[in-house]
Design an enzyme around this catalytic site. Structure first.
Site, short mmCIF file in Angstrom:
data_model
loop_
_atom_site.label_atom_id
_atom_site.label_comp_id
_atom_site.label_asym_id
_atom_site.label_seq_id
_atom_site.Cartn_x
_atom_site.Cartn_y
_atom_site.Cartn_z
N SER A 36 63.79 -72.13 -9.59
CA SER A 36 63.73 -70.67 -9.67
C SER A 36 64.77 -70.02 -8.75
O SER A 36 64.80 -70.30 -7.55
CB SER A 36 62.36 -70.16 -9.21
OG SER A 36 61.39 -70.52 -10.13
N HIS A 67 65.20 -67.84 -14.81
CA HIS A 67 65.68 -69.09 -15.40
C HIS A 67 66.54 -68.74 -16.62
O HIS A 67 66.05 -68.13 -17.57
CB HIS A 67 64.51 -69.97 -15.87
CG HIS A 67 63.74 -70.60 -14.75
ND1 HIS A 67 63.88 -71.92 -14.40
CD2 HIS A 67 62.83 -70.10 -13.90
CE1 HIS A 67 63.08 -72.21 -13.38
NE2 HIS A 67 62.43 -71.11 -13.07
N HIS A 89 57.79 -75.49 -17.60
CA HIS A 89 56.62 -75.63 -16.73
C HIS A 89 55.35 -75.75 -17.56
O HIS A 89 55.27 -75.21 -18.67
CB HIS A 89 56.47 -74.39 -15.83
CG HIS A 89 57.69 -74.04 -15.05
ND1 HIS A 89 58.73 -73.31 -15.59
CD2 HIS A 89 58.03 -74.30 -13.76
CE1 HIS A 89 59.66 -73.15 -14.67
NE2 HIS A 89 59.28 -73.74 -13.56
N TYR A 91 52.72 -74.11 -16.99
CA TYR A 91 52.09 -72.78 -17.17
C TYR A 91 52.70 -71.99 -18.32
O TYR A 91 52.14 -70.98 -18.73
CB TYR A 91 52.14 -71.98 -15.86
CG TYR A 91 53.51 -71.64 -15.35
CD1 TYR A 91 54.29 -70.67 -15.95
CD2 TYR A 91 54.03 -72.31 -14.24
CE1 TYR A 91 55.56 -70.36 -15.47
CE2 TYR A 91 55.28 -72.01 -13.75
CZ TYR A 91 56.05 -71.03 -14.37
OH TYR A 91 57.31 -70.75 -13.90
N GLU A 92 53.84 -72.44 -18.85
CA GLU A 92 54.41 -71.77 -20.03
C GLU A 92 53.65 -72.17 -21.29
O GLU A 92 53.86 -71.59 -22.35
CB GLU A 92 55.88 -72.11 -20.18
CG GLU A 92 56.75 -71.52 -19.07
CD GLU A 92 58.18 -72.01 -19.15
OE1 GLU A 92 58.97 -71.40 -19.88
OE2 GLU A 92 58.51 -73.00 -18.47
N ALA A 119 61.71 -73.99 -5.98
CA ALA A 119 61.24 -73.09 -4.93
C ALA A 119 59.77 -73.45 -4.72
O ALA A 119 59.05 -73.69 -5.69
CB ALA A 119 61.39 -71.66 -5.38
N MET A 221 55.13 -75.61 -8.75
CA MET A 221 54.62 -75.76 -10.11
C MET A 221 55.55 -76.59 -11.00
O MET A 221 55.57 -76.42 -12.22
CB MET A 221 54.42 -74.36 -10.72
CG MET A 221 53.51 -73.46 -9.90
SD MET A 221 53.43 -71.80 -10.55
CE MET A 221 52.58 -70.93 -9.23
N SER A 222 56.31 -77.48 -10.39
CA SER A 222 57.30 -78.21 -11.21
C SER A 222 57.61 -79.59 -10.64
O SER A 222 56.85 -80.12 -9.83
CB SER A 222 58.59 -77.38 -11.29
OG SER A 222 59.20 -77.33 -10.02
N ASN A 245 58.36 -69.06 0.35
CA ASN A 245 57.28 -68.24 0.92
C ASN A 245 56.38 -69.17 1.71
O ASN A 245 56.36 -70.38 1.46
CB ASN A 245 56.48 -67.53 -0.20
CG ASN A 245 55.91 -68.52 -1.20
OD1 ASN A 245 56.63 -69.12 -1.99
ND2 ASN A 245 54.61 -68.72 -1.15
N HIS A 259 56.20 -63.65 -7.09
CA HIS A 259 57.40 -64.26 -7.67
C HIS A 259 58.68 -63.58 -7.19
O HIS A 259 59.72 -64.22 -7.04
CB HIS A 259 57.29 -64.22 -9.20
CG HIS A 259 58.34 -65.04 -9.90
ND1 HIS A 259 58.56 -66.38 -9.63
CD2 HIS A 259 59.24 -64.71 -10.86
CE1 HIS A 259 59.55 -66.83 -10.40
NE2 HIS A 259 59.98 -65.85 -11.15
N1 HPA Z 1 52.67 -71.84 -4.76
C1 HPA Z 1 52.98 -72.49 -5.90
N2 HPA Z 1 54.19 -72.47 -6.43
C2 HPA Z 1 55.17 -71.83 -5.77
C3 HPA Z 1 54.91 -71.16 -4.56
C4 HPA Z 1 53.59 -71.15 -4.04
O1 HPA Z 1 53.29 -70.57 -2.98
N3 HPA Z 1 56.09 -70.61 -4.17
C5 HPA Z 1 57.02 -70.97 -5.09
N4 HPA Z 1 56.45 -71.70 -6.06
#
Ligand code: HPA
Length: 291
Positions: A36, A67, A89, A91-92, A119, A221-222, A245, A259
């Protein structure tokens, strides 16, 4: 494949690989997945040749903001590379086998080494936003619950039924990354364990505490699905997380994962990450490992 649904079977991957091989003269030995906000990695390629995912037979489409959704072929520091600008992903809504189809296609076009970036949320208390974590190992939570890209009939043309994962992340490349970071004076480069979740909701406070207790340093998530498919097919893997983060661990915290923060951190630190990756690629020797 009879009663089993396969969305990354050998013939399907072969057809995609043949289409790509007949559409470009570049013969990549290195594959790069841009996480990302990290699509700028692909902009470093010389003489780029771009294929939109929607134009590539059997390829899924990228649906996520941040993306681009294209494959870029070209030269990076004299090495032929292919970059995924945008990945897929869970989640898609894609089956995990479809998410990892590009890894099998890369194998069939001659890629030996995969470099994956993402990320991720920092769980380790010593990590700060903007740090980069060399992934030394992973915890595959969806995999433990049965969502593993290798579930289904095994095709021996790709790899073994029960592949080893204790050497999923290439240690020599990890060491090279530490050496390069030291030379560049990048003190923000750390090392740790990445835990995959399916998303798209970010973790609760209780989940973050649980993941930390389990030994994870970052959550995202990847990546792990791709690494499993790539290792199964005998490619060596190196992966980096940009800590975009810090996850929330305290109930009195006002922090909220979102995000936009993920993309903003990626924008601010992308240049350093690109320098790190391109220098690693320049120094990398050919892979002679497989399983
Ligand atoms: N959690 C899950 N996926 C992420 C995060 C997070 O805090 N930051 C970036 N991708």
């Amino acid at each position: 494949m009879s009663e089993f649904v396969s969305s990354n079977g050998y013939e399907e991957c072969r057809a995609t690989a043949d289409w790509l091989l007949s559409s470009t003269k570049v013969r990549p030995t290195v594959g790069i997945v841009c996480g990302s906000g990290l699509g700028g990695l692909a902009d470093m390629l010389k003489d780029p040749q771009v294929f939109k995912y929607s134009d590539i037979p059997n390829f899924p489409r990228s649906t996520v903001h941040g993306h681009a959704g294209q494959l870029v072929f070209g030269m990076l520091k004299g090495k032929p590379c292919v970059c995924m600008q945008g990945r897929f992903h869970l989640y898609e809504g894609y089956p995990v086998q479809k998410i990892t189809l590009p890894m099998r296609v890369f194998k069939l076009i001659g890629v030996e080494t995969m470099i994956l970036t993402n990320a991720a949320g920092g769980l380790n208390k010593d990590f700060k936003v903007g740090d980069v974590m060399i992934i030394k190992d992973h915890i595959n939570l969806p995999g433990i619950a049965g969502v593993n890209p290798l579930v289904g009939p095994n095709d021996d043309r790709f790899g073994l039924r029960f592949p080893c994962m204790s050497d999923a992340y290439d240690r020599k490349l990890g060491q090279l990354a530490h050496d390069v970071a030291a030379e560049l004076g990048f003190k923000f480069v750390k090392e740790g364990v990445y835990c995959a979740v399916s998303g798209p909701s970010f973790e609760t406070i209780a989940e973050c505490r649980m993941l930390r207790t389990l030994g994870a340093d970052a959550v995202g998530m990847s990546t792990v699905h791709e690494v499993i498919a790539a290792r199964h097919a005998g490619m060596r893997c190196f992966a980096l997380s940009l800590i975009s983060n810090c996850t929330v661990m305290e109930y009195d915290s006002q922090e909220k994962a979102n995000h936009e923060e993920v993309l903003e951190t990626a924008r601010q630190t992308a240049a350093q990450l690109e320098k790190l990756v391109s220098t690693i690629v320049a120094r990398m020797e050919h892979s002679n490992t497989s399983f």
